[in-house]
Design an enzyme around this catalytic site. Structure first.
Site, mmCIF file in Angstrom:
data_model
loop_
_atom_site.group_PDB
_atom_site.id
_atom_site.type_symbol
_atom_site.label_atom_id
_atom_site.label_comp_id
_atom_site.label_asym_id
_atom_site.label_seq_id
_atom_site.Cartn_x
_atom_site.Cartn_y
_atom_site.Cartn_z
ATOM 1 N N GLY A 117 39.977 61.309 17.402
ATOM 2 C CA GLY A 117 40.473 62.284 16.435
ATOM 3 C C GLY A 117 40.133 63.726 16.734
ATOM 4 N N SER A 118 39.935 64.044 18.030
ATOM 5 C CA SER A 118 39.587 65.447 18.321
ATOM 6 C C SER A 118 40.794 66.355 18.075
ATOM 7 C CB SER A 118 39.055 65.604 19.745
ATOM 8 O OG SER A 118 40.066 65.366 20.683
ATOM 9 N N ASN A 207 55.113 63.929 18.003
ATOM 10 C CA ASN A 207 54.030 63.259 18.717
ATOM 11 C C ASN A 207 53.565 64.139 19.859
ATOM 12 O OD1 ASN A 207 52.363 61.084 19.713
ATOM 13 N ND2 ASN A 207 53.933 60.682 21.260
ATOM 14 N N HIS A 209 52.018 63.746 23.723
ATOM 15 C CA HIS A 209 51.779 62.785 24.790
ATOM 16 C C HIS A 209 51.035 63.494 25.920
ATOM 17 C CE1 HIS A 209 52.435 59.113 27.028
ATOM 18 N NE2 HIS A 209 52.683 59.871 28.083
HETATM 19 C C1 GAR Z 1 45.378 62.624 23.121
HETATM 20 O O1 GAR Z 1 45.141 63.050 24.417
HETATM 21 C C2 GAR Z 1 46.849 62.301 22.962
HETATM 22 O O2 GAR Z 1 47.674 63.066 23.765
HETATM 23 C C3 GAR Z 1 46.903 60.868 23.386
HETATM 24 O O3 GAR Z 1 45.746 60.304 22.828
HETATM 25 C C4 GAR Z 1 44.723 61.292 22.838
HETATM 26 C C5 GAR Z 1 44.020 61.251 21.510
HETATM 27 O O4 GAR Z 1 42.853 62.001 21.572
HETATM 28 N N1 GAR Z 1 48.090 60.214 22.894
HETATM 29 C C6 GAR Z 1 48.711 59.252 23.566
HETATM 30 O O5 GAR Z 1 48.302 58.823 24.624
HETATM 31 C C7 GAR Z 1 49.996 58.757 22.922
HETATM 32 N N2 GAR Z 1 50.758 58.000 23.853
HETATM 33 P P1 GAR Z 1 42.091 62.377 20.246
HETATM 34 O O6 GAR Z 1 41.912 61.112 19.438
HETATM 35 O O7 GAR Z 1 40.780 62.955 20.708
HETATM 36 O O8 GAR Z 1 42.904 63.385 19.541
#
Ligand code: GAR
Length: 296
Positions: A117-118, A207, A209
């Site tokens: 969740g950053s 979203n 990515h």
């Molecule tokens: C992020 O880097 C996002 O781009 C990726 O998950 C991470 C979540 O990080 N999303 C995907 O890969 C979607 N296909 P976070 O929980 O620290 O925000």
């Protein structure tokens, strides 16, 4: 000239003439009524001019508009004349325009996330002092996920969802609508978004990515898996893609991309850190730009 007015008002030829008649009848009726009222209040041609002008203006502002609505309704043109009156009332400052109402409206955003969740934390931080945008709900499918602690820290309500109801049921639309959610942001959410939710929020789900789509997207491509694939393919650069969500993984229309260089020494971890930096810099700003363009 008539044709131009007809086009400006967006009405048919017949409707134009009916409206024309309504204006005519209103004008005549108002003139007759004005004469009656003038003699009823005792005004004569010799009376002080200011009283006569004030009386005429009052009848024109209130009486004429009311009579216009009556004739409009009788001739089946209520919608046209009500719109016309609303515009006039807005110009006079008596009624608020839709734009003014919208500009006062608070956009409520829901963030869907299943990871640490950053990004969610960064978005919350970006909008924390804003009176027009509020992160109203955090939706998560993973008990114990870091994003739930982020929500708790910022006292944002959370909703833990389960797969069957999300994918095959009502997609939690009732909860989203009850919370007044207008806009949905996926920030590290890994389930496919079902058609029910897309239909409930047309063009209002985006979203992020962690790659330059259309490369390295699709089912199973998330987080470190994406970075590992990019590195082992020997790519010279990677980046982020912010896009609308449709029924297919990572295939909705692109909104924004930003790239970063990959050095020969980079690993999936170091690349992930670069990508996160790009996400923190651009994601909240892109969300803000979208919301601002929608309220204009
Ligand atoms: C992020 O880097 C996002 O781009 C990726 O998950 C991470 C979540 O990080 N999303 C995907 O890969 C979607 N296909 P976070 O929980 O620290 O925000």
């Amino acid at each position: 000239m008539f044709k131009r007015m007809q086009q400006k008002w967006g009405i048919s030829g017949t409707q134009f003439w009916v409206i024309f008649v309504a204006f005519g009848l209103t004008g005549t009726t108002t003139a007759i009524i004005t004469r009656y009222i003038t003699s009823w209040v005792g005004l004569t041609p010799e009376s002080f001019w200011l009283w006569k002008i004030l009386l005429r203006i009052s009848i024109l502002i209130f009486g004429y508009q009311f009579i216009l609505l009556v004739f409009g309704a009788l001739l089946g043109q209520w919608n046209f004349f009500w719109k016309y009156e609303k515009k006039l009332l807005q110009k006079l400052g008596i009624m608020k325009s839709e734009m003014a109402k919208n500009s006062q409206k608070i956009t409520k955003m829901a963030i869907f996330a299943s990871g640490m969740g950053s990004n969610a934390a960064n978005i919350i931080d970006f909008f924390k002092n804003r009176s027009d945008v509020k992160v109203a709900l955090i939706i998560c499918n993973k008990p114990g996920a870091g994003v739930l602690s982020v929500a708790e820290k910022h006292q944002i309500p959370t909703l833990l969802i389960e797969k069957d109801r999300f994918a095959k049921g009502d997609a939690y639309l009732p909860e989203l609508k009850t919370a007044g959610v207008d806009f949905i942001v996926l920030a590290g959410f890994l389930w496919k978004v079902p058609p029910t939710l897309i239909a409930g929020y047309p063009h209002q789900i985006i979203n992020i990515h962690p790659a330059l789509l259309p490369k390295y997207g699709g089912k199973g491509m998330y987080g470190s898996k994406v970075h590992e694939a990019v590195i082992s393919a020997g790519e010279q650069e990677s980046g982020i893609t912010i896009h609308f969500v449709n029924e297919h993984y990572d295939e909705g229309a692109s909104i924004f991309q930003a790239a970063c260089k990959i050095e020969p020494t980079d690993t999936a971890e170091t690349l992930a850190a670069k990508i996160h930096e790009l996400e923190y810099t651009h994601f909240p700003k892109q969300i803000d730009a979208m919301l601002t363009s929608q309220t204009k």
